[in-house]
Design a protein around this motif. Structure first.
Motif, mmCIF file in Angstrom:
data_model
loop_
_atom_site.group_PDB
_atom_site.id
_atom_site.type_symbol
_atom_site.label_atom_id
_atom_site.label_comp_id
_atom_site.label_asym_id
_atom_site.label_seq_id
_atom_site.Cartn_x
_atom_site.Cartn_y
_atom_site.Cartn_z
ATOM 1 N N LYS A 51 0.821 -1.205 0.000
ATOM 2 C CA LYS A 51 0.000 0.000 0.000
ATOM 3 C C LYS A 51 0.859 1.261 0.000
ATOM 4 C CE LYS A 51 -4.182 1.758 1.995
ATOM 5 N NZ LYS A 51 -5.402 1.322 2.556
ATOM 6 N N ASN A 52 2.059 1.142 0.566
ATOM 7 C CA ASN A 52 2.938 2.298 0.675
ATOM 8 C C ASN A 52 4.368 1.809 0.862
ATOM 9 O OD1 ASN A 52 4.124 4.766 1.135
ATOM 10 N ND2 ASN A 52 3.089 5.143 3.070
ATOM 11 N N PHE A 53 5.136 1.758 -0.233
ATOM 12 C CA PHE A 53 6.526 1.325 -0.132
ATOM 13 C C PHE A 53 7.415 2.252 -0.959
ATOM 14 C CE2 PHE A 53 4.604 -0.957 -3.588
ATOM 15 C CZ PHE A 53 5.562 -0.976 -4.583
ATOM 16 N N SER A 54 8.665 2.303 -0.587
ATOM 17 C CA SER A 54 9.604 3.215 -1.218
ATOM 18 C C SER A 54 10.508 2.486 -2.204
ATOM 19 C CB SER A 54 10.461 3.892 -0.148
ATOM 20 O OG SER A 54 11.398 4.744 -0.754
ATOM 21 N N LEU A 55 10.756 3.143 -3.332
ATOM 22 C CA LEU A 55 11.745 2.673 -4.306
ATOM 23 C C LEU A 55 12.691 3.830 -4.601
ATOM 24 C CD1 LEU A 55 9.447 0.633 -6.735
ATOM 25 C CD2 LEU A 55 10.961 -0.257 -4.972
ATOM 26 N N GLY A 56 13.187 4.430 -3.540
ATOM 27 C CA GLY A 56 14.092 5.565 -3.659
ATOM 28 C C GLY A 56 13.752 6.617 -2.628
ATOM 29 N N LYS A 57 14.729 7.435 -2.321
ATOM 30 C CA LYS A 57 14.560 8.468 -1.300
ATOM 31 C C LYS A 57 13.398 9.399 -1.658
ATOM 32 C CE LYS A 57 16.931 12.100 1.138
ATOM 33 N NZ LYS A 57 17.999 13.067 1.126
ATOM 34 N N GLY A 58 12.481 9.544 -0.697
ATOM 35 C CA GLY A 58 11.367 10.451 -0.875
ATOM 36 C C GLY A 58 10.262 9.935 -1.777
ATOM 37 N N THR A 59 10.284 8.641 -2.126
ATOM 38 C CA THR A 59 9.242 8.104 -2.996
ATOM 39 C C THR A 59 8.278 7.229 -2.203
ATOM 40 O OG1 THR A 59 10.434 6.083 -3.606
ATOM 41 C CG2 THR A 59 10.832 8.052 -4.959
ATOM 42 N N SER A 60 7.083 7.146 -2.705
ATOM 43 C CA SER A 60 6.065 6.291 -2.106
ATOM 44 C C SER A 60 5.228 5.705 -3.233
ATOM 45 C CB SER A 60 5.187 7.113 -1.161
ATOM 46 O OG SER A 60 4.166 6.310 -0.635
ATOM 47 N N TYR A 61 5.297 4.387 -3.385
ATOM 48 C CA TYR A 61 4.559 3.702 -4.442
ATOM 49 C C TYR A 61 3.484 2.817 -3.844
ATOM 50 C CZ TYR A 61 8.010 5.240 -7.824
ATOM 51 O OH TYR A 61 8.797 6.005 -8.629
ATOM 52 N N SER A 62 2.540 2.429 -4.685
ATOM 53 C CA SER A 62 1.419 1.615 -4.249
ATOM 54 C C SER A 62 0.987 0.689 -5.371
ATOM 55 C CB SER A 62 0.255 2.533 -3.858
ATOM 56 O OG SER A 62 -0.843 1.783 -3.431
ATOM 57 N N LYS A 89 7.423 19.168 -10.426
ATOM 58 C CA LYS A 89 8.718 19.091 -9.730
ATOM 59 C C LYS A 89 8.847 17.772 -8.967
ATOM 60 C CE LYS A 89 11.752 21.781 -6.756
ATOM 61 N NZ LYS A 89 12.068 21.257 -5.490
ATOM 62 N N GLN A 90 7.779 17.359 -8.293
ATOM 63 C CA GLN A 90 7.811 16.094 -7.558
ATOM 64 C C GLN A 90 7.972 14.904 -8.507
ATOM 65 O OE1 GLN A 90 4.017 16.715 -5.635
ATOM 66 N NE2 GLN A 90 4.985 16.877 -3.611
ATOM 67 N N ALA A 91 7.310 14.949 -9.648
ATOM 68 C CA ALA A 91 7.439 13.869 -10.631
ATOM 69 C C ALA A 91 8.885 13.758 -11.105
ATOM 70 C CB ALA A 91 6.498 14.097 -11.805
ATOM 71 N N GLU A 92 9.509 14.887 -11.367
ATOM 72 C CA GLU A 92 10.920 14.885 -11.784
ATOM 73 C C GLU A 92 11.796 14.290 -10.684
ATOM 74 O OE1 GLU A 92 11.599 19.006 -12.788
ATOM 75 O OE2 GLU A 92 10.626 18.786 -14.753
ATOM 76 N N GLU A 93 11.554 14.667 -9.429
ATOM 77 C CA GLU A 93 12.327 14.141 -8.300
ATOM 78 C C GLU A 93 12.103 12.632 -8.140
ATOM 79 O OE1 GLU A 93 10.956 16.657 -5.126
ATOM 80 O OE2 GLU A 93 12.242 18.329 -5.733
ATOM 81 N N TYR A 94 10.875 12.175 -8.320
ATOM 82 C CA TYR A 94 10.571 10.738 -8.243
ATOM 83 C C TYR A 94 11.361 9.973 -9.305
ATOM 84 C CZ TYR A 94 6.716 9.753 -4.981
ATOM 85 O OH TYR A 94 5.961 9.527 -3.869
ATOM 86 N N LEU A 95 11.374 10.492 -10.518
ATOM 87 C CA LEU A 95 12.090 9.811 -11.601
ATOM 88 C C LEU A 95 13.573 9.680 -11.278
ATOM 89 C CD1 LEU A 95 10.299 11.554 -14.595
ATOM 90 C CD2 LEU A 95 10.173 9.112 -14.035
ATOM 91 N N VAL A 96 14.182 10.751 -10.833
ATOM 92 C CA VAL A 96 15.620 10.740 -10.519
ATOM 93 C C VAL A 96 15.909 9.828 -9.333
ATOM 94 C CG1 VAL A 96 17.538 12.185 -9.711
ATOM 95 C CG2 VAL A 96 16.044 13.010 -11.535
ATOM 96 N N SER A 97 15.117 9.931 -8.282
ATOM 97 C CA SER A 97 15.339 9.131 -7.082
ATOM 98 C C SER A 97 15.113 7.644 -7.349
ATOM 99 C CB SER A 97 14.406 9.605 -5.964
ATOM 100 O OG SER A 97 14.647 8.882 -4.788
ATOM 101 N N THR A 98 14.062 7.313 -8.093
ATOM 102 C CA THR A 98 13.774 5.911 -8.391
ATOM 103 C C THR A 98 14.853 5.327 -9.288
ATOM 104 O OG1 THR A 98 11.408 6.313 -8.122
ATOM 105 C CG2 THR A 98 12.046 4.307 -9.295
ATOM 106 N N LYS A 99 15.336 6.081 -10.250
ATOM 107 C CA LYS A 99 16.429 5.608 -11.122
ATOM 108 C C LYS A 99 17.664 5.290 -10.281
ATOM 109 C CE LYS A 99 19.362 6.944 -15.032
ATOM 110 N NZ LYS A 99 20.694 7.093 -14.443
ATOM 111 N N ALA A 100 18.020 6.185 -9.369
ATOM 112 C CA ALA A 100 19.191 5.950 -8.505
ATOM 113 C C ALA A 100 18.993 4.693 -7.661
ATOM 114 C CB ALA A 100 19.441 7.165 -7.611
ATOM 115 N N PHE A 101 17.789 4.505 -7.127
ATOM 116 C CA PHE A 101 17.490 3.319 -6.332
ATOM 117 C C PHE A 101 17.637 2.050 -7.174
ATOM 118 C CE2 PHE A 101 14.449 0.069 -5.015
ATOM 119 C CZ PHE A 101 14.830 -0.143 -3.701
#
Length: 171
Positions: A51-62, A89-101
């Motif tokens: 329901k709420n898990f992270s795939l990178g800093k500051g991300t929350s997926y479901s 801006k948040q979408a851009e941050e999610y993309l970068v953070s998830t890629k790094a993860f």
């Protein structure tokens, strides 16, 4: 007696290892071509986990109702969405953070648009960015979707061989 137990234990370990090697893991315990009923039951049993898990800093997926895609009652792909709607801006941050993860988990980029982290500059007719795991079992597609002030980031996990066959048109 102890010798027979040890022999049986060794056999079971080898059998289990070979069985697991034959499974094509998509994500966590979800495997390619597992019965869709089993996949849905697994997700239902582990609802809190997905329901709420992270795939990178500051991300929350479901995981959502249509996250499990099946063909012939077997699981063929798994998708996740950003848990909440995002601004640009948040979408851009999610993309970068998830890629790094993903790269920290040994996924390699095999395709990306020049502006993969900038939803407004992307070509909507092409994939955003694709990864493959180190064993070439999983292809992962990541893309932002949205317009105006509302975006989501989507991750879709495919079996590598199935994906290649789809791309070739041999499925």
């Amino acid at each position: 007696m102890f010798y027979n137990y040890k022999l049986l234990l060794s056999f079971l370990l080898i059998f289990s290892f070979n069985f697991l090697q034959g499974q094509k893991i998509l994500f966590d315990s979800l495997t390619y071509k597992m019965p869709i009923k089993n996949a849905k039951a697994y997700i239902k049993t582990n609802k809190k986990k997905y329901k709420n898990f992270s795939l990178g800093k500051g991300t929350s997926y479901s995981i959502r109702n249509n996250s499990l895609v099946e063909k012939n009652e077997e699981l063929v792909e798994v998708s996740f969405w950003s848990k909440k709607n995002l601004n640009l801006k948040q979408a851009e941050e999610y993309l970068v953070s998830t890629k790094a993860f993903l790269e920290s988990k040994n996924y390699k980029v095999v395709y990306s648009q020049e502006n993969w982290s900038k939803p407004l500059l992307m070509n909507k007719n092409k994939p955003c960015i694709r990864f493959v795991d180190e064993n070439k079992n999983v292809v992962l597609a990541m893309e932002p979707r949205g317009q105006g002030s509302v975006y989501n980031v989507f991750l879709t996990y495919y079996n590598f061989d199935w994906f290649i066959n789809q791309a070739k048109g041999t499925n």
